[in-house]
Design an enzyme around this catalytic site. Structure first.
Site, PDB file in Angstrom:
ATOM      1  N   GLU A 108       0.920   2.955  -8.485  1.00 44.66           N
ATOM      2  CA  GLU A 108       0.591   3.023  -9.915  1.00 44.66           C
ATOM      3  C   GLU A 108       0.997   4.378 -10.512  1.00 44.66           C
ATOM      4  O   GLU A 108       1.392   4.455 -11.672  1.00 44.66           O
ATOM      5  CB  GLU A 108      -0.898   2.741 -10.122  1.00 44.66           C
ATOM      6  N   GLU A 128      -4.852  -3.664  -3.283  1.00 44.25           N
ATOM      7  CA  GLU A 128      -6.277  -3.513  -3.622  1.00 44.25           C
ATOM      8  C   GLU A 128      -7.077  -4.778  -3.331  1.00 44.25           C
ATOM      9  O   GLU A 128      -8.264  -4.716  -3.003  1.00 44.25           O
ATOM     10  CB  GLU A 128      -6.427  -3.147  -5.102  1.00 44.25           C
TER      11      GLU A 128
HETATM   12  C1  3H9 Z   1      -6.643   1.952  -5.031  1.00 36.70           C
HETATM   13  O1  3H9 Z   1      -5.625   2.579  -4.933  1.00 36.70           O
HETATM   14  C2  3H9 Z   1      -7.342   1.674  -6.340  1.00 36.70           C
HETATM   15  C3  3H9 Z   1      -6.490   1.957  -7.562  1.00 36.70           C
HETATM   16  O2  3H9 Z   1      -5.745   0.829  -7.922  1.00 36.70           O
HETATM   17  C4  3H9 Z   1      -7.351   2.262  -8.752  1.00 36.70           C
HETATM   18  C5  3H9 Z   1      -8.058   3.558  -8.752  1.00 36.70           C
HETATM   19  C6  3H9 Z   1      -8.750   3.844 -10.062  1.00 36.70           C
HETATM   20  N1  3H9 Z   1      -8.279   6.407   1.341  1.00 36.70           N
HETATM   21  O3  3H9 Z   1      -4.469   2.908   8.548  1.00 36.70           O
HETATM   22  P1  3H9 Z   1      -4.276   4.165   9.300  1.00 36.70           P
HETATM   23  C7  3H9 Z   1      -7.217   6.815   6.361  1.00 36.70           C
HETATM   24  S1  3H9 Z   1      -7.421   1.350  -3.666  1.00 36.70           S
HETATM   25  C8  3H9 Z   1      -8.905   7.106   2.292  1.00 36.70           C
HETATM   26  O4  3H9 Z   1      -4.878   4.271  10.639  1.00 36.70           O
HETATM   27  P2  3H9 Z   1      -1.447   3.636   9.457  1.00 36.70           P
HETATM   28  C9  3H9 Z   1      -7.669   5.827   7.407  1.00 36.70           C
HETATM   29  O5  3H9 Z   1      -9.040   5.522   7.285  1.00 36.70           O
HETATM   30  C10 3H9 Z   1      -6.406   1.895  -2.295  1.00 36.70           C
HETATM   31  N2  3H9 Z   1      -8.528   7.104   3.593  1.00 36.70           N
HETATM   32  O6  3H9 Z   1      -2.736   4.572   9.404  1.00 36.70           O
HETATM   33  C11 3H9 Z   1      -7.352   6.564   8.683  1.00 36.70           C
HETATM   34  O7  3H9 Z   1      -8.388   7.504   8.919  1.00 36.70           O
HETATM   35  P3  3H9 Z   1      -8.842   7.857  10.415  1.00 36.70           P
HETATM   36  C12 3H9 Z   1      -5.179   1.070  -2.159  1.00 36.70           C
HETATM   37  C13 3H9 Z   1      -7.470   6.367   3.916  1.00 36.70           C
HETATM   38  O8  3H9 Z   1      -0.300   4.546   9.595  1.00 36.70           O
HETATM   39  C14 3H9 Z   1      -6.086   7.347   8.326  1.00 36.70           C
HETATM   40  O9  3H9 Z   1      -6.054   7.392   6.903  1.00 36.70           O
HETATM   41  N3  3H9 Z   1      -4.475   1.466  -0.945  1.00 36.70           N
HETATM   42  C15 3H9 Z   1      -6.764   5.626   2.963  1.00 36.70           C
HETATM   43  O10 3H9 Z   1      -1.646   2.546  10.434  1.00 36.70           O
HETATM   44  C16 3H9 Z   1      -4.823   6.681   8.801  1.00 36.70           C
HETATM   45  O11 3H9 Z   1      -4.808   5.338   8.371  1.00 36.70           O
HETATM   46  C17 3H9 Z   1      -4.694   0.865   0.221  1.00 36.70           C
HETATM   47  O12 3H9 Z   1      -5.447  -0.068   0.310  1.00 36.70           O
HETATM   48  C18 3H9 Z   1      -7.201   5.659   1.626  1.00 36.70           C
HETATM   49  N4  3H9 Z   1      -6.569   4.976   0.654  1.00 36.70           N
HETATM   50  O13 3H9 Z   1      -1.394   2.928   8.043  1.00 36.70           O
HETATM   51  C19 3H9 Z   1      -3.929   1.407   1.395  1.00 36.70           C
HETATM   52  N5  3H9 Z   1      -5.746   4.979   3.591  1.00 36.70           N
HETATM   53  O14 3H9 Z   1      -7.631   8.429  11.080  1.00 36.70           O
HETATM   54  C20 3H9 Z   1      -4.855   1.632   2.536  1.00 36.70           C
HETATM   55  C21 3H9 Z   1      -5.819   5.332   4.881  1.00 36.70           C
HETATM   56  O15 3H9 Z   1      -9.977   8.817  10.229  1.00 36.70           O
HETATM   57  N6  3H9 Z   1      -4.194   2.216   3.689  1.00 36.70           N
HETATM   58  N7  3H9 Z   1      -6.844   6.172   5.091  1.00 36.70           N
HETATM   59  O16 3H9 Z   1      -9.279   6.546  11.022  1.00 36.70           O
HETATM   60  C22 3H9 Z   1      -3.365   1.545   4.507  1.00 36.70           C
HETATM   61  O17 3H9 Z   1      -3.039   0.393   4.299  1.00 36.70           O
HETATM   62  C23 3H9 Z   1      -2.877   2.241   5.728  1.00 36.70           C
HETATM   63  O18 3H9 Z   1      -3.740   3.330   5.980  1.00 36.70           O
HETATM   64  C24 3H9 Z   1      -1.431   2.817   5.639  1.00 36.70           C
HETATM   65  C25 3H9 Z   1      -1.134   3.675   6.900  1.00 36.70           C
HETATM   66  C26 3H9 Z   1      -0.442   1.642   5.569  1.00 36.70           C
HETATM   67  C27 3H9 Z   1      -1.257   3.706   4.439  1.00 36.70           C
END
Ligand code: 3H9
Length: 694
Positions: A108, A128
């Site tokens: 975004e 999301e």
């Molecule tokens: C949003 O954006 C709302 C908006 O539209 C509106 C706002 C107003 N936040 O998955 P991994 C941590 S909603 C905080 O193992 P990978 C995760 O917990 C968001 N922490 O790595 C982990 O911590 P730990 C929309 C986060 O390489 C570490 O990072 N976005 C977040 O297998 C590594 O993650 C999503 O839904 C976060 N957003 O995969 C994307 N993301 O090491 C969510 C990750 O302590 N994330 N962490 O366990 C993912 O899909 C995967 O993490 C990603 C990397 C593909 C990025």
């Protein structure tokens, strides 16, 4: 280079200002990141030497979204909307340079830049929906303006991550950079934009695609109808559809207001709280206390599977799909041929459904070696036993394996209930013995219960967890107890489901309540699907249970058109008068006065004993944490993810309320309802399951 704050830098490369974000692990949009971005853009815009601005991220990825840990907390720092506004309103062209993943709020932000460039390996998405949310920073209004409402609906309700080349094709990304050369190519792109005098492209002003869909009510009706089954129970997909309708029907700012309102409803609601909890639970489950990250693993290059039935064949497919060769051992040629034929048929079906090319079937089958000789697996790195579920058979097999298999290999059993310590005791190497409990169909179900026995070594635990990841499973480490975690809790639910029938409920009442709760089916539909005659022996059957009586009438489930339900030729079910009569007869014999049950009554009766059993499991340390139990139920038993799992459900309803109800049931129906000591303790201390640390 100027440090704007701990996570943001601003530097000049010729006349291009470069804003670099470096906030590990995934550059999520925390308050620090938002503040840094805002100040960096303000400085770049104010700098007369800067003609254009590039936004690039350090580390493994572009911005992966809002910082999920901040939801529900007090607002701090600049809002995401303020950051987006300063970028979009910049009088100098802004280029977002994408590697890794641009997800959620990250994409975004990129959509507020005037141009986007990405390396081919990167992906973009608005996931999301998987957190029970909708893209709440303009994504629902900007995406349809670029890719059109249909694609936008698909992308946002599936949460898919789209590869960069595809993003270029749909106009989401303007250019591909060379792999490994993002910064250089992004700078060159920014310079070209200035040299060519290209306009400041603002997605919010690009209305052609949404206007083209205006008045096309059929588009949304058809999308809702086509996905009704998939979206059942979830709130977020419907909210996303309403936002896209707003994007099509309303001016940009009014659409944004609709998005804001619906986002706030979701982010403060129960479903998103549950799904955000599950997001972190899925990551926690891999973390094993006392098994350090640097614990060695045994390289698993060859796997032996003993037993080529439905389970063994399904297990084999997981390894083959990950490119690991498998040898399947059976005791007779006929069983071996049958098992291999089933695997081939499964692969052919997948190929026909377009999952992979038909030529791949042979390539996969070539990784499977069938044999009748246990000695043929002497040199494998991991054996998984999937033979008949009887202790004497397993012990005999493990005695042989101990003599045949090379030292240091993992010896795993796929038992779903037997005592693994007892199995390990017949070997000279109990440290190498572990449970790997796959769920049927093993090639489809994501869950794996990895069962640690008394002597299992950390190396073998780590190896099993890592191999689970490699074959695409989600694994929870559990301890030895009857039924382990999942089936032990299922048994508690099954006991009450049967009890309900004695008290006047019908199987379809019970199934319906669970279906409406969000399960794919209830216990009686599940029995009909699996076959009522599993474990039933005709010769010794004495009509002692409802199930026995149904089997005696040759009502064996879906496979022969009759079980608890009647089935038509298309396997559509209707309540059966035969079953109803048998249920009534048993209920009359039980001497319990029949009563009627509301769906809520049924849910209480079925779900509370499960949570209580989960509490006992936690108390006995057979699961590491409450969230691991929830992962098991979501991935192995179809618990609706938007309810977060049974333990989360307990926490949400309040453990004091749960305890009080359990005590009432205990007073009425006896000690099967006795509350777990841990539950009593947590209530006394004002704590919840999530507070129980490993
Ligand atoms: C949003 O954006 C709302 C908006 O539209 C509106 C706002 C107003 N936040 O998955 P991994 C941590 S909603 C905080 O193992 P990978 C995760 O917990 C968001 N922490 O790595 C982990 O911590 P730990 C929309 C986060 O390489 C570490 O990072 N976005 C977040 O297998 C590594 O993650 C999503 O839904 C976060 N957003 O995969 C994307 N993301 O090491 C969510 C990750 O302590 N994330 N962490 O366990 C993912 O899909 C995967 O993490 C990603 C990397 C593909 C990025």
């Amino acid at each position: 280079m100027t440090a704007i704050n701990e996570v943001t830098d601003l530097s000049m490369d010729g006349d291009v200002a470069v804003v670099t974000l470096d906030s590990p692990p995934v550059n999520a949009l925390s308050a620090k990141v938002r503040d840094g971005l805002y100040d960096a853009f303000a400085a770049a815009i104010a700098d007369p030497k800067a003609a254009s601005i590039v936004l690039v991220c350090a580390g493994r990825t572009f911005i992966a979204g809002a910082d999920i840990t901040e939801f529900g907390g007090a607002a701090k720092g600049k809002s995401l909307q303020e950051v987006q506004k300063i970028i979009e309103d910049s009088p100098k062209p802004v280029v977002a340079a994408i590697h890794g993943t641009a997800l959620g709020g990250g994409l975004e932000v990129a959509l507020c830049a005037h141009y986007r460039i990405a390396v081919p390996s990167s992906k973009c998405g608005l996931p999301e929906v998987n957190l029970g949310l909708l893209p709440g920073a303009g994504g629902t209004q900007r995406l349809p303006r670029i890719v059109g409402p249909e694609k936008a609906l698909d992308m946002m309700t599936s949460g898919q991550h789209i590869p960069a080349p595809e993003c270029v094709a749909m106009g989401l990304v303007d250019e591909l950079a060379a792999e490994g050369q993002l910064r250089i190519d992004a700078l060159a792109f920014a310079k070209r934009i200035i040299a060519e005098g290209r306009p400041l492209k603002k997605v919010r002003e690009s209305n052609a695609k949404v206007e083209a869909a205006r008045g096309n009510l059929e588009l949304f009706a058809a999308f809702r109808a086509a996905n009704a089954r998939k979206f059942r129970g979830f709130k977020a997909p419907e909210s996303i559809i309403q936002c896209v309708e707003a994007a099509v029907d309303l001016p940009f700012d009014e659409g944004l207001a609709v998005e804001r309102k619906l986002f706030v409803e979701l982010v403060t609601g129960d479903q998103s709280a549950a799904q955000r909890y599950v997001f972190f639970a899925e990551r926690q489950v891999w973390k094993i206390p006392n098994v350090a990250d640097d614990t060695p693993t045994i390289p698993v290059q060859k796997v032996g599977i003993v037993g080529g039935g439905t389970m063994g064949g399904g297990i084999a497919m997981n390894f083959v799909n990950a490119g690991i060769p498998v040898t399947i051992v059976e005791t007779s040629q006929a069983a071996l041929d049958r098992g291999i034929a089933v695997v081939r048929a499964n692969y052919e079906r997948s190929a026909k459904n377009g999952r992979f090319p038909l030529a791949d079937v042979d390539r996969r089958m070539a990784l499977i070696t069938p044999t009748l000789d246990l000695h043929d697996i002497a040199d494998v790195d991991m054996v998984i036993e999937a033979v008949f579920e009887r202790m004497d058979i397993k012990k005999e097999l493990f005695t042989k394996l101990d003599n045949i298999i090379k030292p240091g290999a993992v010896l795993a059993t796929n038992t779903s209930a037997l005592n693994i310590d007892e199995i390990a005791s017949v070997t000279s190497r109990p440290q190498d013995v572990i449970g790997m409990h796959f769920f049927s169909p093993a090639n489809v179900m994501r869950l794996l219960e990895v069962v640690r026995a008394d002597h299992t070594s950390n190396t073998v635990i780590n190896t099993s967890m890592q191999i689970a990841k490699k074959i695409g499973k989600i694994a929870a480490l559990v301890g030895v107890c009857p039924g382990f975690v999942g089936n032990r809790m299922l048994a508690a639910r099954g006991r009450e489901a049967q009890a309900l029938l004695n008290e006047g409920a019908m199987p379809w009442d019970v199934d319906r309540a669970l279906y409406d709760f969000g399960f794919a089916m209830g216990p009686f539909q599940m029995s009909d699907l699996a076959g009522l005659d599993i474990g039933w022996v005709k010769e010794t059957s004495k009509g002692a249970t409802i199930r026995d009586r149904l089997c005696e009438l040759d009502r064996r489930g879906q496979k022969n058109g009759a079980g608890y339900y009647d089935y038509d030729a298309n396997r559509a079910s209707t309540p059966s008068p035969v079953t109803e009569a048998i249920v009534r007869e048993f209920a009359a014999k039980s001497g319990i006065a029949p009563r009627t049950f509301t769906p809520d009554d049924i849910i209480e009766r079925l779900i509370y004993p499960m949570i209580n059993e989960g509490a006992k499991i936690l108390e006995e340390k057979k699961a590491i944490r409450a969230s691991d139990i929830d992962i098991i139920w979501i991935n192995g038993y179809n618990w609706p993810v938007y309810r977060g799992g049974p333990m989360f459900y307990g926490d949400q309803m309040g453990l004091d309320k749960l305890l009080a109800r359990l005590k009432e049931f205990q007073a009425q129906a006896g000690d099967v309802w006795k509350p777990a000591a841990l539950l009593e303790q947590l209530v006394a201390e004002g704590r919840c399951f999530q507070d129980v640390k490993p």
